[in-house]
Every structure is written in structure tokens, then in C-alpha cells.
Write an enzyme that holds these catalytic residues in place. Structure first.
Site, PDB file in Angstrom:
ATOM      1  N   SER A 184      18.250  22.350  -9.900  1.00  0.00           N
ATOM      2  CA  SER A 184      19.319  21.410 -10.231  1.00  0.00           C
ATOM      3  C   SER A 184      19.339  21.125 -11.711  1.00  0.00           C
ATOM      4  O   SER A 184      18.302  20.991 -12.355  1.00  0.00           O
ATOM      5  CB  SER A 184      19.113  20.090  -9.471  1.00  0.00           C
ATOM      6  OG  SER A 184      20.006  19.091  -9.935  1.00  0.00           O
ATOM      7  N   LYS A 185      20.559  21.025 -12.273  1.00  0.00           N
ATOM      8  CA  LYS A 185      20.658  20.711 -13.698  1.00  0.00           C
ATOM      9  C   LYS A 185      20.266  19.265 -13.979  1.00  0.00           C
ATOM     10  O   LYS A 185      20.112  18.877 -15.130  1.00  0.00           O
ATOM     11  CB  LYS A 185      22.059  20.995 -14.213  1.00  0.00           C
ATOM     12  CG  LYS A 185      23.150  20.062 -13.719  1.00  0.00           C
ATOM     13  CD  LYS A 185      24.481  20.428 -14.351  1.00  0.00           C
ATOM     14  CE  LYS A 185      25.605  19.514 -13.928  1.00  0.00           C
ATOM     15  NZ  LYS A 185      26.879  19.873 -14.562  1.00  0.00           N
ATOM     16  N   ARG A 186      20.069  18.487 -12.918  1.00  0.00           N
ATOM     17  CA  ARG A 186      19.628  17.101 -13.108  1.00  0.00           C
ATOM     18  C   ARG A 186      18.115  16.991 -13.223  1.00  0.00           C
ATOM     19  O   ARG A 186      17.587  15.944 -13.490  1.00  0.00           O
ATOM     20  CB  ARG A 186      20.153  16.229 -11.966  1.00  0.00           C
ATOM     21  CG  ARG A 186      21.663  16.061 -12.021  1.00  0.00           C
ATOM     22  CD  ARG A 186      22.220  15.358 -10.790  1.00  0.00           C
ATOM     23  NE  ARG A 186      23.663  15.204 -10.896  1.00  0.00           N
ATOM     24  CZ  ARG A 186      24.547  16.145 -10.608  1.00  0.00           C
ATOM     25  NH1 ARG A 186      24.112  17.314 -10.189  1.00  0.00           N
ATOM     26  NH2 ARG A 186      25.838  15.943 -10.726  1.00  0.00           N
ATOM     27  N   GLN A 187      17.424  18.109 -12.978  1.00  0.00           N
ATOM     28  CA  GLN A 187      15.985  18.140 -13.197  1.00  0.00           C
ATOM     29  C   GLN A 187      15.723  18.377 -14.677  1.00  0.00           C
ATOM     30  O   GLN A 187      16.269  19.299 -15.273  1.00  0.00           O
ATOM     31  CB  GLN A 187      15.343  19.263 -12.377  1.00  0.00           C
ATOM     32  CG  GLN A 187      15.453  19.060 -10.867  1.00  0.00           C
ATOM     33  CD  GLN A 187      14.967  20.278 -10.109  1.00  0.00           C
ATOM     34  OE1 GLN A 187      15.749  21.069  -9.615  1.00  0.00           O
ATOM     35  NE2 GLN A 187      13.653  20.431 -10.019  1.00  0.00           N
TER      36      GLN A 187
END
Length: 565
Positions: A330-333
Site C-alpha cells: 500500500s502507498k499508505r505504508q
């Protein structure tokens, strides 16, 4: 009789998007009969047409990898909603390599129509990350239409930020309204939520019920006159939408499962789907290369191309990126962002090399490739369908190889990367010149994975080590070591500054070792701890040469004082 069950994945509700994408693409491998029974109510004529296209695709091994009678033009079109992540860098890289492979152009477009999710500063951060990776775009924000590397001007198709193109979207949404390919929708959010809730209870896809499609012209004019908020929806036609994906193969979607997508929101801004198609057309994009998560959106885009009568581009959807445990990256990681790896000290060449293998295998099967070599070998045909696993172990190995490869040629090429890892007090100290730092890199290039390890694990190149007395006694406090260090000190003092080099240092070390009957390695162990405060590092002869006579003698004297305490 062969029974083939053609799954309509866009009708199925999966537990999560990853599972849907992993199971999305049915592949017809082979057949040996012209007689088929059709299940799931699929029309025979549709199936036969689908099968013919599949056979034609399988027979045509050479995929469509050139512009349609013109220049190949690709684009990377991120939303400024955060940092550039590995998936985004991979998408940009594949678009860049494909365009350069075919002597075409690579564009950057910023898709910022969702203002509620925009993160301040992210546009510049994305551009900086692309520049760091040496993926320079031919057209995009802050670049003119003319390219200094081209003998002719590029198409004048800017601006390259969507929020600066609003009038264009309004013009073409009105064209769809005029041609009855779109309609005004005045439904409140409460009514739309009610439709979704009923669909969830029934376990069916949530599709708009076309309530506003039945409004008369006078009713629409009345609502508009009263300034009632509205959106504009595209009217999905009946039938089936089919396309040949350059990675996934032949795909078909029943239009009855596709929602009447909103193309203009109530704030007057376009949705992603509409702006994406309009921009790709006017920017003359020949190939749309993007992540697999957009496969299910592609039918909407193709329908828009058909509504306008525009030639659609060639589509290629790249495999998902997953963690080692197969969960979606995930790009939120935080550790999925390019900025994270930049700060960690990975080299841009190594990062690009690593990312290129996340879904693609070069025909040469070599693991270390320059960007020019990757461009030469890159084809969409060798892009995988299966998800690609992001392995930190693999990235570390590639980065280690690049440090060795670059430093063996000319370590000065690593200076700027190293300086980004050094604290201000070191950078401002004239003692630590570029020449000195290059020697440090040469000394440690076979001992480090990341350049940041130099100031973190080998800070003795920049300051005297602080050795605890008990640790000193544990490691080297013996009469024999004391005598060897004294002899080293005496020999080093007698050596002139101009004679301070690896050859002279080696001769002294061998002389000291011979005097006590020890090998060179055994002789250097106590000297290493006395000078560096550690038992690991680069070659000790090279370390002494880099530190210089003054530093080495000072540290030797400090170590000898510990024997007398």
C-alpha cells in the site's frame, strides 16, 4: 464436448480488491473441438466472437508495441495525494522505458481534480523523486512544449495539471450531453446512499437506477434554473465492451454490469475517468501503461472513446505489487514510498534496477542493468501477469552491487549520494574534502550495503572513537599487544608524511608481526581496535592510509595511556 465457463468477474463481489484483481483474468489455453456448450447464460455468438479474438491474439505473438501510425507517447499521471510510492515509480519507469525504446516521448501529468485529498507539497515531491531516479519527462509541469533534445517541436498539449484544464472538460461533457451520451443527475446523497444500501442487502452490484435519465427537458431546465446541485453521468450503452490488453490478454465486460459513471462532479470538477480520457486524447497518448487496479475501469474509458469517436490507445496493465506475505503493498505504508528509500540511502541506479524487475524479466536474465540496457531489452511481452513480490533482501543485494561497481570505476560518482547521508558538521569541516570522502568510499565499498552505514557504523573516519576502559581490557589489554602498539607508534612516528602510504604501512605491519611471530592479520587486530574502536571495517592498511599519520599517532597514544591506568 468441451465445457468452458467464462467467468464475468465484474459481476462477482470479492472479499477484497486484491483477490478480485488476482483472479480477474481468465485464460483460454487451448481447444481441440469446434463444438462447445455455453454455461451461465452467455450467448453463443458472443462466445464465438470472444474465442476468435483469443485465437487471433494467441497466434499473433508479436504484441502491438509501436504507435498507431505515429509517435509512441506514454505518460505517468499521478494524483498529488501523497508521496510517490514503489508502484508509481514502477509505472513511471515502464512508461519511460517503453517510450524511449520506440524513440517516443514520455509525459508527466498531474491529476489533481480531487482537491479534498490533495497533500500540499506532494507535486514537487513527486517531481523531485522522478528527477532523483533520472526519469526525466519530455513534457509536463514546468516544461515547455519544445524539447531541446528533439529536432522538432512536440505537440502543444498543455497545461499538464488537470485543475488548469477545467474549461476543456466542461466543453466535452457538454458535447456528450448534446449527443445524449450523458445526462444530468440531481439525486441527493441520501437517495444514492439508499440505493447502495438496498444493493448490499440483496448482495448485488450497486448501480445507479437511472432515475434522472427519465427527466424531461423542462424538468431539467427547471432544476438548473433553481440552482439545484447536479452531477453529469455518462449513459452506458447496451452490449459488451472488449479490448486486448498487452499484458492481461483479451478481456470482455458486459455493459449491464457497468455503472453510469459520474463524469462531472457537483463542484464542477471532472472525475478521474472523464479527465483521464480527454487528456490522453488531446495529449496524443498512444499507450496507456498503468497498474492492474485500473483494469475494471478500462471499459468505461473505452466507452467514452467510442462516444466521442476518438481512436483509443493501446492498454497495458501492470501486475500488483505485494509484500513477502502476499499482502498488497500500500502507498499508505511509509516503507512503500520512494522518499523512504531515498532517506535510507539507496542509490537511484539500484532503485531503478530493482523496480524494473517488479513484474518484468529481461531476455538476457541479467540482474544488474543500466537504464540504457533496460530500455534496450524492455518489451511489454515480457511483463508478467502474476503479482510481483517486493523483497528488501533483493534490493539490498542490488544496492551493494552498485556501490561496488560504481566505486571500482570512480568513487567520485558516489560523492553526492554519500553527502546526503552526512551530518552538517562533517560537510562543513574542510578536513573532509571530496578527496578524503572518495578514499573512505573506496575503503568501505566491499563492507557496506547502504552509504548511510558509513556515518552510522564507521564514524571513526570522522571522529576519535570513545573506548570504554573495561571493553578495552577485554579486547586487547595484554603485555604483548601493548608492546606491539608501542612498536607501531615508534615506527609510524619515524615515517615522513610523504611516505605515508599503503606500501609503507604494510611493511611496518609485517615488521612488527615478524618481531613477535604473528601473521599480518593477527598483528593488525589490536591495532584496529586501538584506532577505530571496533573489530570490523574496511581493510586495516587502507583505513590507516585514509586516516593519515597525525590521526593514527594521536589515537595510538590515547590507547597506550589506557594500559597505564
Amino acid at each position: 464436448m468441451i465445457y468452458i465457463k467464462l467467468l464475468q468477474f465484474n459481476r462477482i463481489t470479492f472479499p477484497n480488491r486484491l483477490q478480485q484483481q488476482q483472479q480477474l483474468i481468465p485464460v483460454l489455453h487451448s481447444f481441440n473441438s469446434s463444438s462447445f456448450s455455453i454455461k451461465n447464460g452467455i450467448q453463443s455468438s458472443f462466445f464465438n466472437d470472444h474465442l476468435k479474438r483469443r485465437i487471433q491474439s494467441n497466434n499473433n505473438k508479436g504484441r502491438e508495441e509501436e504507435g498507431k501510425g505515429g509517435t509512441v507517447r506514454t505518460r505517468y499521471a499521478p494524483s498529488p495525494t501523497g508521496s510517490l510510492h514503489l508502484g508509481g515509480l514502477r509505472t513511471a519507469l515502464y512508461n519511460y522505458m517503453f517510450a524511449k525504446k520506440h524513440k517516443g516521448q514520455f509525459l508527466l501529468r498531474i491529476e489533481d481534480t480531487d482537491k479534498s485529498r490533495q497533500v500540499e507539497g506532494s507535486i514537487q515531491e513527486i517531481i523531485d523523486d522522478l528527477h532523483w531516479a533520472n526519469l526525466d519527462y519530455d513534457q509536463g509541469p514546468f516544461k515547455s512544449s519544445s524539447s531541446p533534445s528533439s529536432s522538432s517541436s512536440l505537440p502543444d498539449c498543455g497545461p499538464f495539471v488537470q485543475s488548469e484544464r477545467i474549461e476543456l472538460y466542461r466543453k466535452y461533457s457538454q458535447e456528450l450531453l448534446n449527443n445524449e451520451h450523458a445526462y444530468h443527475c440531481f439525486c441527493s446523497s441520501e437517495r444514492l446512499n439508499s440505493i447502495r444500501e438496498r444493493a448490499v442487502k440483496k448482495g448485488i452490484p450497486s448501480l445507479y437506477d437511472r432515475h434522472c435519465l427519465s427527466l424531461s427537458k423542462s424538468e431539467i431546465e427547471k432544476e438548473l434554473k433553481n440552482n439545484k446541485p447536479f452531477t453529469i453521468r455518462m449513459k452506458i450503452p447496451d452490449g459488451i465492451t472488449q479490448f486486448e490488453d498487452q499484458v492481461a490478454g483479451s478481456l470482455s465486460f458486459r455493459n449491464s454490469t457497468i455503472d453510469d459513471q459520474i463524469i462531472i462532479k457537483s463542484d464542477g470538477f471532472p472525475t478521474y475517468h472523464f479527465a483521464n480520457v480527454v487528456d490522453d486524447h488531446f495529449m496524443k497518448i498512444s499507450h496507456v501503461i498503468r497498474g492492474a487496479e485500473w483494469i475494471t475501469s478500462t471499459p468505461k474509458h473505452i466507452i467514452l472513446y467510442e462516444m466521442f469517436g476518438w481512436q483509443k490507445p493501446t492498454f497495458a496493465h501492470l501486475p500488483l505489487l505485494t509484500n513477502i506475505d502476499k499482502s498488497k503493498l500500500s502507498k499508505r505504508q511509509g516503507d512503500a514510498s520512494v522518499g523512504y528509500y531515498r532517506k535510507a540511502g539507496y542509490l537511484p541506479q539500484a532503485m531503478v534496477n530493482f523496480v524494473s524487475f517488479l513484474g518484468w524479466t529481461p531476455p538476457s536474465n541479467r540482474e544488474i542493468l543500466s537504464i540504457d540496457e533496460m530500455i534496450e531489452e524492455f518489451t511489454l511481452e515480457r511483463v508478467h501477469k502474476a503479482p510481483a513480490v517486493v523483497s528488501l533482501q533483493k534490493l539490498n543485494w542490488i544496492n551493494e552491487q552498485y556501490i561496488r561497481k560504481i566505486s571500482e570505476g570512480d568513487s567520485t560518482h558516489l560523492l553526492n549520494d554519500l553527502k546526503q547521508q552526512l551530518p552538517k558538521e562533517i560537510l562543513e569541516n574542510p578536513i573532509y574534502s571530496d578527496t578524503y570522502l572518495s578514499k573512505v568510499i573506496d575503503c568501505l565499498q566491499k563492507r557496506i550495503i547502504l552509504l548511510k552505514e558509513i556515518p552510522e557504523k564507521h564514524d571513526y573516519f570522522f571522529k576519535d572513537p570513545v573506548v570504554q576502559k573495561d571493553k578495552f581490557y577485554e579486547k586487547i589489554a595484554s603485555n604483548e599487544n601493548r608492546d606491539m602498539l608501542k612498536q607501531f607508534s615508534k615506527e609510524f612516528e619515524s615515517l615522513s608524511d610523504k611516505d605515508w602510504n599503503k606500501q609503507s604501512i604494510t611493511q611496518i605491519a609485517e615488521k612488527v608481526g615478524n618481531s613477535v611471530g604473528k601473521s599480518l592479520t593477527q598483528t593488525l587486530l589490536p591495532l584496529r581496535f586501538a584506532i577505530t574502536g571496533t573489530q570490523v571495517g574496511g581493510g586495516m592498511i587502507e583505513t590507516l592510509d585514509v586516516l593519515g599519520k597525525e590521526v593514527v599517532n594521536r589515537r595510538l597514544n590515547q590507547a597506550l595511556t589506557l594500559f597505564s591506568e
